[in-house]
Scaffold this motif. Structure first.
Motif, PDB file in Angstrom:
ATOM      1  N   ASN A  62       4.657  -9.641  12.337  1.00  0.00           N
ATOM      2  CA  ASN A  62       4.415 -10.281  11.529  1.00  0.00           C
ATOM      3  C   ASN A  62       3.542  -9.776  10.838  1.00  0.00           C
ATOM      4  O   ASN A  62       2.268 -10.111  10.313  1.00  0.00           O
ATOM      5  CB  ASN A  62       4.368 -12.274  11.884  1.00  0.00           C
ATOM      6  CG  ASN A  62       3.336 -12.591  12.274  1.00  0.00           C
ATOM      7  OD1 ASN A  62       2.821 -11.462  12.823  1.00  0.00           O
ATOM      8  ND2 ASN A  62       2.865 -13.443  12.038  1.00  0.00           N
ATOM      9  N   GLU A  63       3.426  -8.392  10.475  1.00  0.00           N
ATOM     10  CA  GLU A  63       2.702  -7.230   9.408  1.00  0.00           C
ATOM     11  C   GLU A  63       2.288  -7.712   7.817  1.00  0.00           C
ATOM     12  O   GLU A  63       3.220  -9.243   7.845  1.00  0.00           O
ATOM     13  CB  GLU A  63       3.519  -6.398   9.141  1.00  0.00           C
ATOM     14  CG  GLU A  63       3.478  -5.865  10.648  1.00  0.00           C
ATOM     15  CD  GLU A  63       4.819  -5.570  11.244  1.00  0.00           C
ATOM     16  OE1 GLU A  63       5.882  -6.661  10.962  1.00  0.00           O
ATOM     17  OE2 GLU A  63       5.226  -4.648  12.046  1.00  0.00           O
ATOM     18  N   GLN A  64       1.439  -7.410   7.399  1.00  0.00           N
ATOM     19  CA  GLN A  64       1.131  -8.279   5.728  1.00  0.00           C
ATOM     20  C   GLN A  64       2.039  -8.222   4.683  1.00  0.00           C
ATOM     21  O   GLN A  64       2.570  -8.775   4.159  1.00  0.00           O
ATOM     22  CB  GLN A  64      -0.089  -7.577   5.410  1.00  0.00           C
ATOM     23  CG  GLN A  64      -0.992  -8.363   5.972  1.00  0.00           C
ATOM     24  CD  GLN A  64      -1.289  -9.281   6.742  1.00  0.00           C
ATOM     25  OE1 GLN A  64      -1.154  -9.905   5.155  1.00  0.00           O
ATOM     26  NE2 GLN A  64      -1.645  -9.333   7.613  1.00  0.00           N
ATOM     27  N   GLU A  65       3.599  -6.715   4.939  1.00  0.00           N
ATOM     28  CA  GLU A  65       4.284  -6.582   4.525  1.00  0.00           C
ATOM     29  C   GLU A  65       5.759  -6.885   4.667  1.00  0.00           C
ATOM     30  O   GLU A  65       5.284  -6.722   6.133  1.00  0.00           O
ATOM     31  CB  GLU A  65       4.766  -4.685   4.369  1.00  0.00           C
ATOM     32  CG  GLU A  65       5.049  -3.943   3.454  1.00  0.00           C
ATOM     33  CD  GLU A  65       5.322  -3.392   3.433  1.00  0.00           C
ATOM     34  OE1 GLU A  65       6.360  -1.901   2.343  1.00  0.00           O
ATOM     35  OE2 GLU A  65       4.976  -2.016   3.685  1.00  0.00           O
TER      36      GLU A  65
ATOM     37  N   GLU B 256      11.356  -7.127   5.761  1.00  0.00           N
ATOM     38  CA  GLU B 256      12.905  -7.077   5.296  1.00  0.00           C
ATOM     39  C   GLU B 256      12.674  -5.426   3.976  1.00  0.00           C
ATOM     40  O   GLU B 256      13.646  -4.753   4.095  1.00  0.00           O
ATOM     41  CB  GLU B 256      13.490  -7.751   4.224  1.00  0.00           C
ATOM     42  CG  GLU B 256      13.013  -8.516   3.609  1.00  0.00           C
ATOM     43  CD  GLU B 256      12.997 -10.147   2.658  1.00  0.00           C
ATOM     44  OE1 GLU B 256      13.155 -10.120   1.566  1.00  0.00           O
ATOM     45  OE2 GLU B 256      13.056 -10.908   3.850  1.00  0.00           O
ATOM     46  N   ARG B 257      11.262  -5.148   3.882  1.00  0.00           N
ATOM     47  CA  ARG B 257      11.225  -4.387   2.723  1.00  0.00           C
ATOM     48  C   ARG B 257      11.541  -2.650   3.713  1.00  0.00           C
ATOM     49  O   ARG B 257      11.342  -2.304   3.296  1.00  0.00           O
ATOM     50  CB  ARG B 257      10.391  -4.261   1.546  1.00  0.00           C
ATOM     51  CG  ARG B 257       9.722  -3.249   1.207  1.00  0.00           C
ATOM     52  CD  ARG B 257       8.024  -4.188   0.312  1.00  0.00           C
ATOM     53  NE  ARG B 257       8.746  -5.213  -0.746  1.00  0.00           N
ATOM     54  CZ  ARG B 257       8.740  -5.083  -1.625  1.00  0.00           C
ATOM     55  NH1 ARG B 257      10.077  -3.897  -2.813  1.00  0.00           N
ATOM     56  NH2 ARG B 257       8.981  -5.976  -2.522  1.00  0.00           N
TER      57      ARG B 257
ATOM     58  N   ARG C 298      12.955   2.143   5.806  1.00  0.00           N
ATOM     59  CA  ARG C 298      13.326   3.158   6.738  1.00  0.00           C
ATOM     60  C   ARG C 298      15.390   3.121   7.089  1.00  0.00           C
ATOM     61  O   ARG C 298      15.444   4.279   7.203  1.00  0.00           O
ATOM     62  CB  ARG C 298      13.034   1.631   8.246  1.00  0.00           C
ATOM     63  CG  ARG C 298      11.319   1.579   8.644  1.00  0.00           C
ATOM     64  CD  ARG C 298      10.093   3.067   9.095  1.00  0.00           C
ATOM     65  NE  ARG C 298       9.082   2.755   8.980  1.00  0.00           N
ATOM     66  CZ  ARG C 298       8.069   3.669   9.423  1.00  0.00           C
ATOM     67  NH1 ARG C 298       8.658   4.934   9.361  1.00  0.00           N
ATOM     68  NH2 ARG C 298       6.492   3.892   9.192  1.00  0.00           N
ATOM     69  N   LEU C 299      15.266   2.155   6.279  1.00  0.00           N
ATOM     70  CA  LEU C 299      16.967   2.600   6.469  1.00  0.00           C
ATOM     71  C   LEU C 299      17.319   3.248   5.724  1.00  0.00           C
ATOM     72  O   LEU C 299      18.817   4.553   6.001  1.00  0.00           O
ATOM     73  CB  LEU C 299      17.937   1.166   6.129  1.00  0.00           C
ATOM     74  CG  LEU C 299      19.722   1.533   5.603  1.00  0.00           C
ATOM     75  CD1 LEU C 299      19.946   1.427   7.869  1.00  0.00           C
ATOM     76  CD2 LEU C 299      20.195   0.096   5.793  1.00  0.00           C
ATOM     77  N   LYS C 300      17.182   4.136   4.465  1.00  0.00           N
ATOM     78  CA  LYS C 300      17.246   4.580   4.092  1.00  0.00           C
ATOM     79  C   LYS C 300      16.745   6.223   4.679  1.00  0.00           C
ATOM     80  O   LYS C 300      17.195   7.210   4.016  1.00  0.00           O
ATOM     81  CB  LYS C 300      16.449   4.656   2.479  1.00  0.00           C
ATOM     82  CG  LYS C 300      17.060   3.227   1.087  1.00  0.00           C
ATOM     83  CD  LYS C 300      16.089   3.129   0.063  1.00  0.00           C
ATOM     84  CE  LYS C 300      16.257   2.487  -0.572  1.00  0.00           C
ATOM     85  NZ  LYS C 300      15.445   2.398  -2.235  1.00  0.00           N
ATOM     86  N   GLU C 301      15.418   6.123   5.525  1.00  0.00           N
ATOM     87  CA  GLU C 301      14.948   7.097   5.888  1.00  0.00           C
ATOM     88  C   GLU C 301      16.521   7.567   7.005  1.00  0.00           C
ATOM     89  O   GLU C 301      16.397   9.114   6.802  1.00  0.00           O
ATOM     90  CB  GLU C 301      13.624   7.708   6.652  1.00  0.00           C
ATOM     91  CG  GLU C 301      12.905   6.440   5.765  1.00  0.00           C
ATOM     92  CD  GLU C 301      11.110   6.225   6.206  1.00  0.00           C
ATOM     93  OE1 GLU C 301      11.109   7.192   7.333  1.00  0.00           O
ATOM     94  OE2 GLU C 301      10.517   6.310   5.908  1.00  0.00           O
TER      95      GLU C 301
END
Length: 782
Positions: A645-648, A651-652, A657-660
């Motif tokens: 559970n990172e700071q960011e 879902e963002r 990553r999906l766009k990449e």
């Protein structure tokens, strides 16, 4: 990501005309046809593939960081082994000293035991068997699982081998032994279960150490009050010890970083004082104890005392309690920092302390029951008492931190129920705190202290826990030596004959006192192992159920084309543990809620048998065909020390990553198309055979269609993201199938479901926002 990391970026593929799309140009790559052909192990059971491994590399830490960690490790790792002089001689000579040379025999035994086990075995051998910097029983197990396919869950993927930290060296043609052992392990179901159970047992024993260490250390230190005043009763000592223990466990939430810097100066003073007192006693009482360096005194000790000498080994082994903390706590520090602090401070201080106490006992053999406090010079008694109590408190820290680390590892590998793992340091990776476990350890520790009251029975229990963990660690390290290190078999035999035989001798001695308190760690370990095995067993059954009932691509197309199903704006994340294919709960959801979001991503959170996965290699995407469905599958790969559970917000990161992936996939399609055009519509076998590259440098490649399609797809993704994100999670109720035997019903219907209801749920572990969480219920008959 979705393609091999071996491919090199060599130039930019320029379109024939400037595209009106605002997307960046596609990046060209120099690729051979065999690199363009890729397996899709999100569909195919990947344990059918063989992994290709390269050489593992690690980035060395700077000396400044190493020295800081070495200083911290003094306060966290060595408190336990450092406070052993409080009770070793009194635990060894429980019936008094019958012959003055017995002191030399026990001193020699202590010196060579500390040299063989903590120094040679752990500092110079076992610490090398770390998993990218992490130690402990499960680190060894994960290392073996990466090398040989001995994991019981078929979630291994061929793409996992491309992760840089995953890689290990395969056996070469000159060393066939490693291949034979590897093959034997992979074919034997018994060996797979044995390795898992051995790892669970080792974990349980380390946790047991986290209960017994505080009890024996604090009781031993506080008992010094009896030497100073007769008004202190045994009952008062117990309750003072309980109060100290409660304070100790309350301090854990501040993390290893702060705890280490707070405790390290105190333990450093402790080592300085016990070594100084040792030198003082050595000079004052009997310098001839230096003769104990001759191991002949060990032989004579056994000749004189026979069975009693063998029984006394249960007390002598307490000189190396806390040794496993050096390995279990490795993730909090580093190999070099542990080696520096052990060789430079801990080892010489302990040897001097035991030599000094032996010198004192040669002239005062009747004071063996309270050797430590009686041997302190009168003028510094109270300062030494205060430091002893503080050191005993700190001693507990070593195995508590080790318990946190090893539970984190077993949790990530599906062998421990879900608990919250708090990363307590932004500077140093691997420093964790587990609130639920901390409170359980505190209650267990207080209960042991109140129930046993004295250190004698706790010492019997403690010895069994210590030696069991050491023996299991040796067994796993021997496998690592043979399979992964591939060292000369004569060195392996030498390790077994010297270190293995010493540990087995100690194990036989501590088991003799099973009914005198020795049953405690075994009972505790069995209790923990039952919980761990139940959780792991049902976890595996659930995975196989989903694998057997996964939704086929044809069924997905049928569901989407159904007149009852409509697409609504929004971005949906569907969580599952299945990494091969689409989970059955999707079909159940579509049948009951006939509305699917415009973009749907099936996310599987997968823990790999390794400590860390680089962030850039964490996401693995594939499309659900046809492309127009805007449905994707994603495996998010974590190591057992990675923060989930990172700071960011997750879902963002997922959308970026999906766009990449979409951009990379467009490149992939363009390159495949041009390779096929160059070779008459098919991949050339000749190119694969002779290893030539398909060179598209400087060529004008007409990829307008790919750019336009990529632009449309990313535009759909952005609109879905703007419409809102929904998290869909399966709320699976597991029950035993009809006709199951009574044992299976008890395990699944009662034991597993009781554990699951009373522990942290998945959405809490992954920090999923409740206002955007939709749970989908389904019953699995296992």
């Amino acid at each position: 990501m979705s393609k091999s990391d071996d491919a090199e970026v060599v130039n930019t593929i320029q379109p024939v005309e400037e595209s009106s799309t605002a997307q960046p140009p596609l990046q060209g790559k120099k690729l051979s046809w065999n690199k363009l052909r890729r397996y899709d192990s999100l569909d195919i059971e990947s344990n059918k593939f063989e992994s290709t491994h390269g050489n593992r590399t690690q980035q060395a830490a700077g000396w400044s960081v190493i020295l800081h960690l070495a200083f911290q490790s003094i306060g966290v790792v060595y408190g336990d082994i450092g406070t052993s002089p409080l009770y070793v001689y009194s635990s060894t000579f429980t019936d008094g000293i019958k012959h003055n040379d017995d002191i030399l025999g026990v001193l020699s035994l202590i010196i060579y035991t500390i040299t063989l086990i903590p120094l040679i075995k752990y500092v110079f051998i076992v610490l090398r068997a770390n998993d990218n910097g992490d130690g402990g029983t499960f680190a060894l197990y994960s290392l073996i699982c990466r090398y040989a396919k001995v994991g019981l869950i078929p979630s291994r993927q061929v793409e996992d081998a491309d992760i840089s930290n995953f890689q290990l060296e395969l056996p070469n043609n000159r060393v066939k032994r490693a291949s034979r052992v590897k093959s034997s392990l992979e074919k034997s179901r018994f060996a797979k279960y044995f390795l898992l159970i051995a790892s669970m047992l080792g974990t349980s024993m380390v946790i047991g150490d986290g209960v017994l260490t505080p009890s024996i250390s604090v009781l031993s230190a506080v008992s010094g009050l009896k030497e100073a005043t007769s008004s202190i009763t045994e009952g008062k000592i117990v309750w003072i010890s309980v109060a100290i223990l409660v304070l100790l466990f309350s301090f854990q939430r501040f993390g290893t970083d702060k705890v280490g810097y707070t405790f390290a100066p105190i333990i450093s003073i402790w080592f300085l004082m016990i070594s100084g007192i040792g030198v003082y006693n050595f000079i004052k009482f009997d310098p001839t104890v230096i003769k104990a360096l001759n191991p002949q005194y060990i032989v004579e000790y056994f000749k004189r005392n026979k069975k009693d000498a063998w029984i006394s080994l249960g007390g002598a082994v307490l000189a190396i309690t806390g040794t496993e903390a050096m390995f279990a706590d490795l993730g909090h520090f580093s190999v070099r920092s542990i080696q520096i602090s052990m060789c430079g401070i801990t080892y010489p201080s302990l040897i001097l302390a035991y030599i000094g106490q032996a010198s004192f006992l040669r002239k005062n053999s009747d004071m063996v029951a309270s050797t430590f406090y009686k041997s302190i010079p009168h003028g510094i008694y109270w300062p030494m008492f205060v430091v002893a109590v503080m050191a005993a408190i700190i001693a507990s820290q070593a195995m508590i931190s080790g318990a946190f680390s090893i539970i984190q590892q077993s949790l990530a590998l599906g062998c421990f129920p879900r608990v919250k793992v708090v990363h307590t340091s932004a500077k140093y990776e691997g420093q964790v705190y587990i609130p639920e476990v901390n409170y359980i350890l505190m209650l267990a520790c207080v209960a042991v202290t109140v129930a046993f009251k004295t250190t004698t029975k706790i010492g019997n229990a403690y010895g069994i826990a210590v030696v069991f963990v050491m023996t299991l660690t040796s067994a796993l390290v021997i496998l690592v030596m043979i399979m992964i290190w591939k060292i000369n078999i004569l060195l392996v035999i030498l390790y077994i004959l010297i270190i293995g035989s010493v540990e087995l001798l100690y194990l036989s001695s501590v088991l003799y006192k099973f009914d005198e308190g020795g049953y405690l760690p075994l009972a505790f370990a069995v209790f923990l192992m039952v919980i761990m095995f139940i959780w792991n067993d049902v976890y595996r059954r659930k995975y196989y159920y989903e694998l057997d009932h996964k939704v086929s691509p044809a069924e997905v197309k049928e569901i989407i084309d159904s007149a009852n199903v409509c697409r609504i704006p929004g971005f949906a994340i569907f969580y599952s543990e299945l990494v091969q294919g689409i989970p059955p709960i999707f079909k159940h959801y579509a049948e009951n809620v006939p509305a699917l979001h415009s973009v749907l991503v099936f996310v599987s959170i997968k823990s790999l048998p390794m400590s860390k996965v680089p962030v850039e290699e964490r996401f693995l995407f594939r499309r659900v065909q046809p492309n127009e469905l805007n449905m994707f599958r994603c495996v998010v790969r974590y190591g057992y020390t990675d923060m989930q559970n990172e700071q960011e917000p997750f879902e963002r990161i997922l959308v970026e990553r999906l766009k990449e992936f979409i951009r990379d996939d467009s490149l992939y399609s363009a390159v495949v198309q041009n390779v096929e055009e160059k070779n008459g519509g098919e991949g050339s076998d000749d190119e694969t055979a002779n290893g030539e590259y398909v060179n598209i440098e400087g060529k004008k490649v007409n990829n307008e269609r790919q750019i336009e399609a990529m632009g449309r797809e990313i535009d759909v993704l952005d609109r879905a993201w703007g419409a809102g994100v929904v998290h869909l999670m399966g709320e699976n109720e597991v029950i035993a199938a009809k006709g199951a035997n009574i044992g299976k019903k008890v395990v699944i219907d009662y034991a597993f479901n009781f554990i699951r209801r009373n522990l942290r749920q998945t959405e809490k572990v992954f920090d999923i926002p409740h206002q955007r969480l939709l749970k989908v219920g389904m019953t699995y008959e296992l």
